[in-house]
Design a protein around this motif. Structure first.
Motif, mmCIF file in Angstrom:
data_model
loop_
_atom_site.group_PDB
_atom_site.id
_atom_site.type_symbol
_atom_site.label_atom_id
_atom_site.label_comp_id
_atom_site.label_asym_id
_atom_site.label_seq_id
_atom_site.Cartn_x
_atom_site.Cartn_y
_atom_site.Cartn_z
ATOM 1 N N ASN A 55 0.846 -1.194 0.000
ATOM 2 C CA ASN A 55 0.000 0.000 0.000
ATOM 3 C C ASN A 55 0.886 1.251 0.000
ATOM 4 O O ASN A 55 2.109 1.147 0.172
ATOM 5 N N ALA A 56 0.280 2.401 -0.190
ATOM 6 C CA ALA A 56 1.063 3.641 -0.277
ATOM 7 C C ALA A 56 1.583 4.076 1.094
ATOM 8 O O ALA A 56 2.590 4.776 1.186
ATOM 9 N N THR A 57 0.899 3.667 2.152
ATOM 10 C CA THR A 57 1.380 3.991 3.498
ATOM 11 C C THR A 57 2.746 3.336 3.721
ATOM 12 O O THR A 57 3.687 3.984 4.215
ATOM 13 N N ALA A 58 2.865 2.064 3.329
ATOM 14 C CA ALA A 58 4.149 1.358 3.404
ATOM 15 C C ALA A 58 5.178 2.037 2.503
ATOM 16 O O ALA A 58 6.354 2.181 2.878
ATOM 17 N N GLU A 158 7.255 13.238 -2.944
ATOM 18 C CA GLU A 158 5.929 13.654 -3.406
ATOM 19 C C GLU A 158 4.921 12.599 -2.969
ATOM 20 O O GLU A 158 5.063 11.439 -3.346
ATOM 21 N N ASP A 159 3.908 12.991 -2.186
ATOM 22 C CA ASP A 159 2.788 12.082 -1.964
ATOM 23 C C ASP A 159 1.847 12.288 -3.143
ATOM 24 O O ASP A 159 1.023 13.201 -3.156
ATOM 25 N N ALA A 160 2.033 11.431 -4.158
ATOM 26 C CA ALA A 160 1.276 11.537 -5.405
ATOM 27 C C ALA A 160 0.154 10.504 -5.432
ATOM 28 O O ALA A 160 -0.285 10.089 -6.510
ATOM 29 N N SER A 161 -0.323 10.115 -4.256
ATOM 30 C CA SER A 161 -1.385 9.101 -4.145
ATOM 31 C C SER A 161 -2.586 9.400 -5.029
ATOM 32 O O SER A 161 -3.273 8.496 -5.473
ATOM 33 N N HIS A 162 -2.863 10.706 -5.260
ATOM 34 C CA HIS A 162 -4.044 11.105 -6.040
ATOM 35 C C HIS A 162 -3.716 11.337 -7.510
ATOM 36 O O HIS A 162 -4.620 11.676 -8.268
ATOM 37 N N ALA A 163 -2.448 11.270 -7.885
ATOM 38 C CA ALA A 163 -2.057 12.023 -9.085
ATOM 39 C C ALA A 163 -1.487 11.204 -10.233
ATOM 40 O O ALA A 163 -0.961 11.782 -11.183
ATOM 41 N N PHE A 184 2.727 6.564 -5.176
ATOM 42 C CA PHE A 184 1.345 6.465 -5.672
ATOM 43 C C PHE A 184 0.587 5.410 -4.878
ATOM 44 O O PHE A 184 1.191 4.447 -4.408
ATOM 45 N N SER A 185 -0.725 5.584 -4.767
ATOM 46 C CA SER A 185 -1.596 4.599 -4.103
ATOM 47 C C SER A 185 -2.512 3.939 -5.123
ATOM 48 O O SER A 185 -2.985 4.592 -6.056
ATOM 49 N N PHE A 186 -2.780 2.647 -4.906
ATOM 50 C CA PHE A 186 -3.689 1.902 -5.789
ATOM 51 C C PHE A 186 -4.884 1.345 -5.016
ATOM 52 O O PHE A 186 -5.416 0.288 -5.339
ATOM 53 N N VAL A 189 -10.433 3.518 -4.375
ATOM 54 C CA VAL A 189 -11.001 4.841 -4.696
ATOM 55 C C VAL A 189 -10.044 5.704 -5.514
ATOM 56 O O VAL A 189 -10.441 6.737 -6.036
ATOM 57 N N LYS A 190 -8.779 5.286 -5.628
ATOM 58 C CA LYS A 190 -7.797 6.103 -6.353
ATOM 59 C C LYS A 190 -7.967 5.920 -7.867
ATOM 60 O O LYS A 190 -8.885 5.248 -8.313
ATOM 61 N N ILE A 191 -7.055 6.505 -8.648
ATOM 62 C CA ILE A 191 -7.238 6.570 -10.113
ATOM 63 C C ILE A 191 -7.215 5.184 -10.774
ATOM 64 O O ILE A 191 -8.048 4.869 -11.617
HETATM 65 C C1 LIG Z 1 -4.821 7.029 -0.063
HETATM 66 C C2 LIG Z 1 -3.746 7.915 0.425
HETATM 67 C C3 LIG Z 1 -2.628 7.439 1.128
HETATM 68 C C4 LIG Z 1 -2.522 6.027 1.601
HETATM 69 O O1 LIG Z 1 -2.673 5.103 0.610
HETATM 70 P P1 LIG Z 1 -2.861 3.568 0.960
HETATM 71 O O2 LIG Z 1 -2.520 2.892 -0.333
HETATM 72 O O3 LIG Z 1 -4.312 3.394 1.339
HETATM 73 O O4 LIG Z 1 -1.949 3.214 2.065
HETATM 74 C C5 LIG Z 1 -1.621 8.325 1.453
HETATM 75 N N1 LIG Z 1 -1.700 9.622 1.129
HETATM 76 C C6 LIG Z 1 -2.765 10.128 0.471
HETATM 77 C C7 LIG Z 1 -2.779 11.586 0.126
HETATM 78 C C8 LIG Z 1 -3.830 9.292 0.113
HETATM 79 O O5 LIG Z 1 -4.892 9.812 -0.507
#
Ligand SMILES: *Cc1c(COP(=O)(O)O)cnc(C)c1O
Length: 386
Positions: A55-58, A158-163, A184-186, A189-191
């Motif tokens: 996950n993106a947190t990791a 860069e926290d590009a989780s949304h981008a 990036f996050s997958f 709800v993400k892209i």
């Molecule tokens: C979703 C999100 C995370 C965490 O992503 P996970 O894959 O759920 O761990 C981190 N930062 C932002 C800005 C997010 O939207």
């Protein structure tokens, strides 16, 4: 009208077929789908390395560790983000602080960042890492951040989780031209989604190798890196205290298939965002401003109620909810979470973020949203605020 969520995944028959073919193959994890997904990520975002994980947190955690964040270090991020953008620094024993947002872009304010750096330098408390968040899929002004990074000597994640799929100054978000690592996050709800999943991208071979080792327990099987002589084919060394943050081949097969549709997903999201903007014209609300140098991935469509709105945010939210509209709020400022208040943060510390939070509502936005649903949402909203 049936319930409309604020976001949802878009799964096709091809996605399902890709996943099924992995289930019939020899590898459920640590196999070729992961490498294929990582290679496709690199091509998509124009980075040299990609390390996919659970996950993106990791991914944020390992990005911090790879940059050497530890006890005594300071990490700054935006208050208007998911808690993980700040928690990743706490995982490493570092201290977290925040930089207020810009009231037009809802991203970290470069002006506030600069002022805070000037003060921090005087106090001898400069950050080791700054984590800008591309809110809603809209890139931060990364060139300006990079200039400050050079001047004050901090690293940038860069926290590009949304981008994913968005761009800045003509290059994809994640190309790391102005940062050390992007994440990036997958999440569904993400892209694009892998069920759960995240990735670190970087152009640095050393950072990539470090992240890769930490993803699998800090273990290396590379004989050239071993402290002792290679004593046999079974041999491996644990050289660092790492984690099991791996992703599976099942997930990555879905990721590969999803990524192949990225362009059409981004186009769809931008089309839906433009229709929202024209349908919402002349209503007492504000939307995120997006500068010319940015093409947004439009993960989120947020409206901010202005003083002229007839009802407050809570009432408007309740009306939408009663109408089966899954509105949401992104985000409760991280510094107002009880865990962060217990660290000394208080309301009043980041006034632009707090003012934004008090008036913001996220409207549903996902590729499957229909025109009828959109018109219905806007009609409900108009009735509630005018
Ligand atoms: C979703 C999100 C995370 C965490 O992503 P996970 O894959 O759920 O761990 C981190 N930062 C932002 C800005 C997010 O939207």
């Amino acid at each position: 009208m049936n319930y409309i969520p604020y976001g949802r995944q878009d799964i096709s028959q091809e996605d399902i077929d890709e996943v099924v073919s992995v289930l019939r193959s020899d590898w459920l994890t640590q196999g070729p789908s992961i490498t294929r997904f990582e290679e496709n990520i690199c091509k998509t975002v124009d980075s040299k390395h990609a390390i996919a994980m659970c996950n993106a947190t990791a991914a944020l955690h390992l990005a911090c560790l790879a940059l050497g964040v530890g006890e005594g270090d300071i990490v700054w991020t935006s208050p208007i983000t998911f808690v993980a953008s700040a928690n990743c620094a706490l995982f490493c024993g570092a201290t977290v602080d925040f930089v207020d947002i810009d009231q037009r872009t809802y991203n970290m304010s470069v002006q506030c960042l600069e002022q805070k750096l000037i003060n921090a330098e005087k106090a001898g408390r400069l950050p080791k890492v700054v984590i800008p968040v591309h809110f809603g899929g809209t890139s931060v002004d990364m060139q300006a951040i990079a200039k400050l990074a050079d001047k004050y000597g901090f690293s940038v994640i860069e926290d590009a989780s949304h981008a994913i799929g968005g761009s800045y100054k003509g290059r994809p978000v994640g190309c790391c031209q102005y940062s050390d690592i992007a994440v990036f996050s997958f999440h569904p709800v993400k892209i694009v989604t892998t069920g759960e999943g995240g990735v670190c991208v970087t152009n640095s071979p050393a950072l990539a190798e470090k992240i890769q080792d930490l993803r699998t327990h800090g273990i290396t099987k590379n004989a050239q890196k071993m402290a002792s002589a290679d004593v046999g084919p079974w041999f491996y060394e644990m050289q660092d205290l790492g984690f099991n943050y791996r992703i599976t081949d099942i997930q990555c097969a879905l990721g590969v298939s999803q990524l192949s549709k990225l362009n059409s997903i981004i186009e769809k999201r931008n089309t839906l965002a433009s229709s929202y903007k024209s349908l919402l014209k002349n209503l007492p609300l504000k939307v995120q401003s997006i500068t010319e140098s940015v093409h947004s991935a439009y993960h989120l469509f947020v409206v901010e109620l202005t003083a002229e709105a007839k009802r407050d945010r809570r009432s408007v939210f309740d009306i939408l909810k009663a109408g089966n509209i899954g509105a949401n709020v992104h985000y409760i400022p991280v510094h107002l979470q009880p865990y962060y208040e217990q660290l000394g943060f208080r309301r009043g510390m980041f006034p632009v973020s707090e003012q934004y939070y008090d008036h913001a509502i996220t409207l549903p936005l996902f590729p499957g949203l229909t025109r009828d649903q959109q018109v219905y949402i806007v009609d409900m909203l108009r009735d509630a605020i005018t």
